[in-house]
Scaffold this active site. Structure first.
Site, short mmCIF file in Angstrom:
data_model
loop_
_atom_site.label_atom_id
_atom_site.label_comp_id
_atom_site.label_asym_id
_atom_site.label_seq_id
_atom_site.Cartn_x
_atom_site.Cartn_y
_atom_site.Cartn_z
N ASP A 1 0.83 -1.20 0.00
CA ASP A 1 0.00 0.00 0.00
C ASP A 1 0.87 1.25 0.00
O ASP A 1 2.10 1.16 0.10
CB ASP A 1 -0.96 0.00 1.20
CG ASP A 1 -0.35 -0.60 2.46
OD1 ASP A 1 0.88 -0.54 2.60
OD2 ASP A 1 -1.10 -1.10 3.31
N ASP B 1 -7.82 -4.72 14.29
CA ASP B 1 -9.23 -4.85 13.89
C ASP B 1 -9.40 -5.88 12.77
O ASP B 1 -10.46 -5.96 12.16
CB ASP B 1 -9.79 -3.49 13.45
CG ASP B 1 -9.04 -2.91 12.24
OD1 ASP B 1 -8.09 -3.55 11.74
OD2 ASP B 1 -9.42 -1.82 11.77
N HIS C 1 -7.70 -5.92 9.90
CA HIS C 1 -7.43 -5.45 8.53
C HIS C 1 -6.18 -6.11 7.96
O HIS C 1 -5.29 -6.54 8.70
CB HIS C 1 -7.38 -3.93 8.44
CG HIS C 1 -6.20 -3.27 9.07
ND1 HIS C 1 -6.29 -2.10 9.79
CD2 HIS C 1 -4.88 -3.60 9.09
CE1 HIS C 1 -5.08 -1.73 10.19
NE2 HIS C 1 -4.21 -2.63 9.78
N GLU D 1 -9.84 -2.23 5.44
CA GLU D 1 -10.46 -2.16 6.77
C GLU D 1 -11.70 -3.04 6.81
O GLU D 1 -12.19 -3.48 5.75
CB GLU D 1 -10.83 -0.70 7.07
CG GLU D 1 -9.65 0.27 7.04
CD GLU D 1 -8.76 0.18 8.28
OE1 GLU D 1 -8.85 -0.82 9.03
OE2 GLU D 1 -7.94 1.10 8.48
P1 PGA Z 1 1.87 -3.39 12.58
O1 PGA Z 1 0.68 -3.16 11.55
O2 PGA Z 1 2.75 -4.39 11.95
O3 PGA Z 1 2.53 -2.04 12.66
O4 PGA Z 1 1.26 -3.84 13.84
C1 PGA Z 1 0.06 -4.25 10.96
C2 PGA Z 1 -1.10 -3.76 10.15
O5 PGA Z 1 -1.67 -2.72 10.51
O6 PGA Z 1 -1.44 -4.40 9.15
#
Ligand code: PGA
Length: 264
Positions: free
Chosen positions: A68, A137, A139, A144
């Site tokens: 992304d 959450d 995602h 999301e």
């Molecule tokens: P993080 O993020 O590795 O910084 O916990 C993971 C994500 O949000 O997909």
């Protein structure tokens, strides 16, 4: 799905690095899909350390695609994912920057940016191994809860929770962009192999929902259940809510008794 319940984050990082190195050894022109965020950083550090020691494979022909990219940051902002992945991994592995791709956030081309990214992935031969993290959450990338399970690369709006979670990279959540271009869940499903890394207790319920819950857009990471070749590496904290944890451990321990890759 292969779920490997490990104990520490460094075990996750070393095994993930083994898997990525093996992919590049098997195919020096491998196409890697790369997640940003905190979770993969120890894996990337392990790859760099091995590379610096002279133990790793050559990455000079590898192509990389980020999951992304934020919208609305100046092109030279250090938190763009193009800059982040170069700093945290690809420059350090001496992968030429022309072989490292991110969705194009230029406002002038935004309506075609998703389609152009999909085409670039196809033109490179498709992603061989996609590294993934998971949001608290559920995602995946910036898909999301509520994202279409068939979605392709497009613009998405970050939830307040995600902006809050990412504030540590920016100083405050107000400075975190509201929008991003993200590979879709359908894009992620097109990769030949998926490697999900999960560490920390804040990921435990999302991971359990993704691996053992129903297939649902309410937990975007549950889309992994549709992919034929997924490996999930978890530390003890992130794996603590998995109901079948002991079974996964037994399967992994007995893997050596089977011919290569016979249980997934
Ligand atoms: P993080 O993020 O590795 O910084 O916990 C993971 C994500 O949000 O997909």
């Amino acid at each position: 799905m292969e779920v490997v319940p490990l104990t520490t984050g460094s075990e996750v990082a070393e095994l993930a690095a083994d898997i990525l190195e093996a992919a590049v050894r098997a195919n020096p022109r491998a196409v890697l899909g790369l997640a940003t965020g905190s979770t993969p950083l120890p894996t990337y550090a392990a790859l760099i350390e091995r590379h610096d020691r002279g133990d790793g494979p050559s990455y000079e022909a590898v192509q990389c695609f980020t999951l992304d990219e934020y919208l609305g940051l100046p092109p030279d902002h250090p938190q763009t994912y193009r800059a982040t992945i170069a700093r945290e991994l690809t420059d350090r592995l001496h992968i030429p920057s022309s072989q490292v791709h991110a969705p194009d956030p230029d406002p002038d081309g935004l309506t075609t940016a998703g389609e152009r990214y999909e085409k670039a992935i196809v033109a490179a031969g498709g992603i061989d191994v996609q590294v993934l993290g998971i949001g608290a959450d559920g995602h995946l990338a910036f898909n999301e809860p509520g994202s279409s399970l068939a979605s392709l690369t497009r613009v998405k709006t970050l939830t307040e929770q995600t902006r809050h979670d990412n504030a540590r990279f920016f100083g405050s959540s107000e400075q975190v962009p509201r929008h991003a271009l993200t590979q879709g869940l359908g894009t992620i499903l097109r990769a030949r192999r998926l490697l999900l890394l999960a560490t920390g207790s804040e990921k435990s319920s999302a991971l359990a929902a993704a691996v053992e819950g129903p297939l649902s857009a309410a937990c975007p990471a549950s889309v992994l259940q549709l992919h034929p070749d997924v490996t999930v590496l978890t530390d003890a904290h992130a794996g603590s809510s998995l109901a079948r944890r002991e079974h996964y451990r037994e399967v992994y321990a007995a893997k050596a008794e089977l011919p290569n890759g016979a249980d997934n």
